[in-house]
Scaffold this motif. Structure first.
Motif, mmCIF file in Angstrom:
data_model
loop_
_atom_site.group_PDB
_atom_site.id
_atom_site.type_symbol
_atom_site.label_atom_id
_atom_site.label_comp_id
_atom_site.label_asym_id
_atom_site.label_seq_id
_atom_site.Cartn_x
_atom_site.Cartn_y
_atom_site.Cartn_z
ATOM 1 N N SER A 29 0.829 -1.204 0.000
ATOM 2 C CA SER A 29 0.000 0.000 0.000
ATOM 3 C C SER A 29 0.865 1.256 0.000
ATOM 4 N N PRO A 30 0.442 2.320 -0.715
ATOM 5 C CA PRO A 30 1.232 3.555 -0.780
ATOM 6 C C PRO A 30 0.814 4.571 0.282
ATOM 7 N N TYR A 31 1.804 5.359 0.748
ATOM 8 C CA TYR A 31 1.566 6.404 1.749
ATOM 9 C C TYR A 31 2.373 7.644 1.381
ATOM 10 N N SER A 32 1.684 8.778 1.285
ATOM 11 C CA SER A 32 2.389 9.999 0.904
ATOM 12 C C SER A 32 2.750 10.873 2.099
ATOM 13 N N PHE A 33 2.410 10.442 3.320
ATOM 14 C CA PHE A 33 2.945 11.092 4.509
ATOM 15 C C PHE A 33 4.262 10.370 4.803
ATOM 16 N N PHE A 34 5.357 10.838 4.175
ATOM 17 C CA PHE A 34 6.588 10.051 4.148
ATOM 18 C C PHE A 34 7.792 10.941 3.877
ATOM 19 N N ASN A 35 8.926 10.607 4.533
ATOM 20 C CA ASN A 35 10.183 11.278 4.207
ATOM 21 C C ASN A 35 11.351 10.581 4.905
ATOM 22 N N VAL A 36 12.573 11.062 4.610
ATOM 23 C CA VAL A 36 13.787 10.586 5.275
ATOM 24 C C VAL A 36 14.121 11.575 6.386
ATOM 25 N N PHE A 37 14.513 11.062 7.562
ATOM 26 C CA PHE A 37 14.712 11.919 8.717
ATOM 27 C C PHE A 37 16.086 11.784 9.360
ATOM 28 N N SER A 38 16.895 10.837 8.914
ATOM 29 C CA SER A 38 18.234 10.679 9.480
ATOM 30 C C SER A 38 19.068 9.860 8.512
ATOM 31 N N ALA A 39 20.388 10.163 8.489
ATOM 32 C CA ALA A 39 21.296 9.391 7.644
ATOM 33 C C ALA A 39 22.185 8.464 8.449
ATOM 34 N N ASN A 40 22.421 8.786 9.713
ATOM 35 C CA ASN A 40 23.275 7.954 10.556
ATOM 36 C C ASN A 40 22.723 7.942 11.983
ATOM 37 N N PRO A 41 21.853 6.992 12.302
ATOM 38 C CA PRO A 41 21.431 5.854 11.471
ATOM 39 C C PRO A 41 20.450 6.286 10.375
ATOM 40 N N PRO A 42 20.352 5.501 9.289
ATOM 41 C CA PRO A 42 19.401 5.835 8.226
ATOM 42 C C PRO A 42 17.965 5.556 8.685
ATOM 43 N N VAL A 43 17.160 6.585 8.761
ATOM 44 C CA VAL A 43 15.803 6.452 9.291
ATOM 45 C C VAL A 43 14.792 7.071 8.332
#
Length: 271
Positions: A29-43
């Motif tokens: 299922s798709p969700y557009s409430f979404f993003n990247v929030f950290s690189a180390n650790p990758p979250v």
């Protein structure tokens, strides 16, 4: 409220989430409430909301609550219609991979399968789930740590970086609308590492110009050194600027800005 939020906060990237329940039944299922929030650790974080009509929760949320695993597949233009089809409210237990015609391939670390056609797939372990409310429309932040990443070689450039044109992602807008990234991209130079002088360094006539736009002023303010007086004088003489009106100078400067000749534009505005 929902309509205004999703129509104003856009474009939004899409988390195409594949999960399994405790019995191994697959959900996609798709969700557009979404993003990247950290690189180390990758979250990564995405948010399945409670249904507004009956305040029930979606299978994706139920699955990650029980298993703590999810694969977040990136959506590009090639699969946008199949992704949309998978968002149909099929009954629990119906495999959206089958309904959408997408290919499920085994993951390396987690149990949910990946979408083979997706250009990038993130295998994730769920760190936490933050419930934002208990009424219909309330979100649930699924906070995921990436434990394995799969990238299709076809989207890489000669430096082995992801090419923004080749990945060809799509993003969610309001209502039925989406946008295609490669058709809407433009480049903005990052602020100078030496610190831009800022818009406040411009002459008042330039700051209050009826010609120069806010974007023009932003580019001018990003230069790290204002031209010296002797440079301005020499340029003005060479270009015969003294007979120009303020408006004409601003128009000429704007043309130079459009051609990325920022220092020359400054010299006109200072003449």
């Amino acid at each position: 409220m929902y309509g205004h939020l999703v129509s104003a906060v856009q474009p939004r990237p899409i988390a195409f989430a594949s999960t399994v329940d405790e019995h191994g039944t697959v959900n996609l299922s798709p969700y557009s409430f979404f993003n990247v929030f950290s690189a180390n650790p990758p979250v990564l974080i995405f948010s399945p909301v409670r249904r507004g009509r009956d305040n029930t929760i979606k299978d994706t949320l139920r699955n990650v609550q029980k298993t703590g695993e999810v694969v977040i597949n990136i959506v590009n233009f090639d699969i946008v219609q199949q992704m949309s089809l998978s968002s149909t409210e099929y009954d629990t237990g119906v495999d959206e991979f089958v309904k959408s015609g997408l290919t499920a391939v085994p993951s390396d670390v987690v149990k949910p399968p990946r979408v083979a056609e997706s250009p990038v797939q993130f295998e994730c372990k769920v760190i936490d789930i933050k419930e934002l409310g208990t009424e219909g429309g309330a979100g649930n932040l699924v906070i995921c740590e990436v434990v394995c990443m799969h990238i299709n070689d076809a989207i890489l450039d000669e430096n082995q970086s992801i090419d923004p044109f080749k990945i060809d992602t799509v993003a969610r807008m309001g209502s039925n609308w989406y946008c295609r990234s490669k058709d809407a991209m433009f480049e903005v130079e990052k602020p100078s590492r030496n610190h831009g002088v800022g818009v406040d360094a411009l002459p008042e006539l330039a700051r209050n110009s009826q010609v120069l736009t806010g974007n023009d002023l932003g580019k001018l303010g990003n230069i790290h050194k204002v031209p010296e007086a002797d440079e301005v004088l020499a340029f003005a003489k060479a270009e015969n600027l003294y007979h120009l009106s303020i408006n004409d100078k601003h128009l000429k400067a704007q043309q130079l800005i459009a051609n990325n000749s920022i220092a020359e534009a400054w010299k006109i505005l200072l003449s």
